[in-house]
Design a protein around this motif. Sequence first.
Motif, PDB file in Angstrom:
ATOM      1  N   THR A   1      33.796  44.698  21.627  1.00  0.00           N
ATOM      2  CA  THR A   1      32.419  44.271  21.336  1.00  0.00           C
ATOM      3  C   THR A   1      31.390  45.329  21.706  1.00  0.00           C
ATOM      4  O   THR A   1      30.188  45.117  21.520  1.00  0.00           O
ATOM      5  N   ASN A   2      31.844  46.457  22.234  1.00  0.00           N
ATOM      6  CA  ASN A   2      30.906  47.552  22.513  1.00  0.00           C
ATOM      7  C   ASN A   2      30.374  48.128  21.212  1.00  0.00           C
ATOM      8  O   ASN A   2      31.086  48.155  20.205  1.00  0.00           O
ATOM      9  N   PRO A   3      29.137  48.611  21.204  1.00  0.00           N
ATOM     10  CA  PRO A   3      28.634  49.292  20.001  1.00  0.00           C
ATOM     11  C   PRO A   3      29.400  50.581  19.756  1.00  0.00           C
ATOM     12  O   PRO A   3      30.117  51.073  20.636  1.00  0.00           O
ATOM     13  N   ILE A   4      29.279  51.117  18.563  1.00  0.00           N
ATOM     14  CA  ILE A   4      29.937  52.387  18.218  1.00  0.00           C
ATOM     15  C   ILE A   4      29.015  53.511  18.666  1.00  0.00           C
ATOM     16  O   ILE A   4      27.971  53.760  18.060  1.00  0.00           O
ATOM     17  N   ASN A   5      29.399  54.181  19.729  1.00  0.00           N
ATOM     18  CA  ASN A   5      28.541  55.227  20.296  1.00  0.00           C
ATOM     19  C   ASN A   5      28.825  56.579  19.647  1.00  0.00           C
ATOM     20  O   ASN A   5      29.224  57.541  20.307  1.00  0.00           O
ATOM     21  N   LEU A   6      28.647  56.627  18.358  1.00  0.00           N
ATOM     22  CA  LEU A   6      28.868  57.868  17.611  1.00  0.00           C
ATOM     23  C   LEU A   6      27.671  58.139  16.708  1.00  0.00           C
ATOM     24  O   LEU A   6      27.056  57.208  16.174  1.00  0.00           O
ATOM     25  N   LEU A   7      27.359  59.412  16.548  1.00  0.00           N
ATOM     26  CA  LEU A   7      26.316  59.797  15.601  1.00  0.00           C
ATOM     27  C   LEU A   7      26.815  59.599  14.178  1.00  0.00           C
ATOM     28  O   LEU A   7      28.020  59.586  13.917  1.00  0.00           O
ATOM     29  N   GLY A   8      25.881  59.477  13.246  1.00  0.00           N
ATOM     30  CA  GLY A   8      26.251  59.427  11.835  1.00  0.00           C
ATOM     31  C   GLY A   8      26.825  60.757  11.393  1.00  0.00           C
ATOM     32  O   GLY A   8      26.725  61.775  12.080  1.00  0.00           O
ATOM     33  N   ASP A   9      27.439  60.777  10.214  1.00  0.00           N
ATOM     34  CA  ASP A   9      28.135  61.977   9.729  1.00  0.00           C
ATOM     35  C   ASP A   9      27.221  63.195   9.639  1.00  0.00           C
ATOM     36  O   ASP A   9      27.593  64.296  10.054  1.00  0.00           O
ATOM     37  N   THR A  10      26.015  63.018   9.112  1.00  0.00           N
ATOM     38  CA  THR A  10      25.097  64.148   8.967  1.00  0.00           C
ATOM     39  C   THR A  10      24.699  64.706  10.326  1.00  0.00           C
ATOM     40  O   THR A  10      24.694  65.929  10.541  1.00  0.00           O
TER      41      THR A  10
ATOM     42  N   GLN B   1      33.786  74.691  13.321  1.00  0.00           N
ATOM     43  CA  GLN B   1      33.598  75.078  11.924  1.00  0.00           C
ATOM     44  C   GLN B   1      34.324  74.117  10.984  1.00  0.00           C
ATOM     45  O   GLN B   1      33.762  73.633   9.996  1.00  0.00           O
ATOM     46  N   TYR B   2      35.598  73.847  11.294  1.00  0.00           N
ATOM     47  CA  TYR B   2      36.373  72.959  10.429  1.00  0.00           C
ATOM     48  C   TYR B   2      35.882  71.522  10.509  1.00  0.00           C
ATOM     49  O   TYR B   2      35.974  70.775   9.530  1.00  0.00           O
ATOM     50  N   ALA B   3      35.363  71.126  11.669  1.00  0.00           N
ATOM     51  CA  ALA B   3      34.829  69.773  11.806  1.00  0.00           C
ATOM     52  C   ALA B   3      33.654  69.544  10.854  1.00  0.00           C
ATOM     53  O   ALA B   3      33.441  68.420  10.392  1.00  0.00           O
ATOM     54  N   CYS B   4      32.936  70.607  10.558  1.00  0.00           N
ATOM     55  CA  CYS B   4      31.791  70.499   9.638  1.00  0.00           C
ATOM     56  C   CYS B   4      32.235  70.101   8.235  1.00  0.00           C
ATOM     57  O   CYS B   4      31.453  69.536   7.466  1.00  0.00           O
TER      58      CYS B   4
ATOM     59  N   ALA C   1      33.212  59.936   8.261  1.00  0.00           N
ATOM     60  CA  ALA C   1      33.882  58.861   8.999  1.00  0.00           C
ATOM     61  C   ALA C   1      33.572  57.492   8.394  1.00  0.00           C
ATOM     62  O   ALA C   1      34.248  56.515   8.672  1.00  0.00           O
ATOM     63  N   HIS C   2      32.554  57.430   7.543  1.00  0.00           N
ATOM     64  CA  HIS C   2      32.156  56.173   6.892  1.00  0.00           C
ATOM     65  C   HIS C   2      31.910  55.069   7.910  1.00  0.00           C
ATOM     66  O   HIS C   2      32.458  53.970   7.818  1.00  0.00           O
ATOM     67  N   LEU C   3      31.103  55.365   8.902  1.00  0.00           N
ATOM     68  CA  LEU C   3      30.785  54.370   9.920  1.00  0.00           C
ATOM     69  C   LEU C   3      29.873  53.290   9.345  1.00  0.00           C
ATOM     70  O   LEU C   3      29.120  53.552   8.394  1.00  0.00           O
ATOM     71  N   PRO C   4      29.913  52.099   9.904  1.00  0.00           N
ATOM     72  CA  PRO C   4      28.985  51.053   9.450  1.00  0.00           C
ATOM     73  C   PRO C   4      27.538  51.491   9.667  1.00  0.00           C
ATOM     74  O   PRO C   4      27.247  52.250  10.602  1.00  0.00           O
TER      75      PRO C   4
ATOM     76  N   GLN D   1      26.372  64.452  13.108  1.00  0.00           N
ATOM     77  CA  GLN D   1      27.535  65.095  13.708  1.00  0.00           C
ATOM     78  C   GLN D   1      27.679  66.532  13.224  1.00  0.00           C
ATOM     79  O   GLN D   1      27.953  67.443  14.007  1.00  0.00           O
ATOM     80  N   ARG D   2      27.473  66.746  11.940  1.00  0.00           N
ATOM     81  CA  ARG D   2      27.624  68.104  11.390  1.00  0.00           C
ATOM     82  C   ARG D   2      26.571  69.049  11.965  1.00  0.00           C
ATOM     83  O   ARG D   2      26.841  70.234  12.173  1.00  0.00           O
ATOM     84  N   VAL D   3      25.386  68.537  12.210  1.00  0.00           N
ATOM     85  CA  VAL D   3      24.344  69.360  12.833  1.00  0.00           C
ATOM     86  C   VAL D   3      24.808  69.827  14.208  1.00  0.00           C
ATOM     87  O   VAL D   3      24.669  70.997  14.581  1.00  0.00           O
ATOM     88  N   VAL D   4      25.394  68.912  14.987  1.00  0.00           N
ATOM     89  CA  VAL D   4      25.879  69.253  16.328  1.00  0.00           C
ATOM     90  C   VAL D   4      27.054  70.223  16.242  1.00  0.00           C
ATOM     91  O   VAL D   4      27.143  71.177  17.020  1.00  0.00           O
ATOM     92  N   PHE D   5      27.979  69.994  15.307  1.00  0.00           N
ATOM     93  CA  PHE D   5      29.124  70.903  15.157  1.00  0.00           C
ATOM     94  C   PHE D   5      28.648  72.326  14.872  1.00  0.00           C
ATOM     95  O   PHE D   5      29.187  73.300  15.408  1.00  0.00           O
TER      96      PHE D   5
END
Length: 246
Positions: free
Chosen positions: A79-88, A177-180, A185-188, A90-94
């Motif tokens: 029931t914890n929230p999804i503590n992840l950034l959206g795909d876009t 680089q490859y993570a970009c 991930a198609h998160l909700p 994430q790519r900025v951080v990568f």
Amino acid sequence: MTKANKFPEWLPTYIYTRSVHLIEKVDLNSAEPLLLRLVTHDNMKGVWKTLSNKATDPQQLINFLDFVRLHPALELKPTNPINLLGDTSQRVVFNKIDKLVKRLINELKDLSLTREAEDGWRMLESTLNRAEFGNLMQHNEESSKFFEIKQIQSALESIQQEHSVTDILEVVSLTAQYACFAPDAHLPVKRNTQRAKYNWLILDLKRYLKKHFNTQSPIMIANIVNVAFDLSHDSVNEDDVRKMKK
């Protein structure tokens, strides 16, 4: 739970064999109950029967089992929230990580006249040794800084017994680089709700089952989600599955 009579007769042979292997050979720890639910729960009987009929290769069934049991939505509290950034985001951080690591490697090169990062790292290490000696001269072996330096030196020594520090930095850069270029991930869209992880698994099951088994049966997906999260039978229902879209 590894004896044949502990598993239901309806379980496909290949899934039985895979499950026994995981339990006996892999250190599952807290993940074992999840595996056992997926291969013994009554609500999975229809799931495995349907997928067995649709599979052209038994490996498809094994891959599906691993896909569900290792899904990141099933980690930690459901029931914890999804503590992840959206795909876009994430790519900025990568991209930032890649640039920062490359900058760090170049800074290490600046420490050496040879312009080699490895030589620059050796310079950094030797200077740390001087810091240790200087601290010892100014204080004594009981000082907190002295112990901290010794711990750092010990940690560096352990790392470099297996790997070069500059090689590790280069691997981090390549990983970023490859993570970009990784697929989304198609998160909700809503990731801070108590049902966010349920929805995440629903979305990924829809895509996975459509691609590998050419089905998106709402009742089957609802059953899988309820069993995976150890929910009551109707916690996630067919309508919940139908409402979830890309």
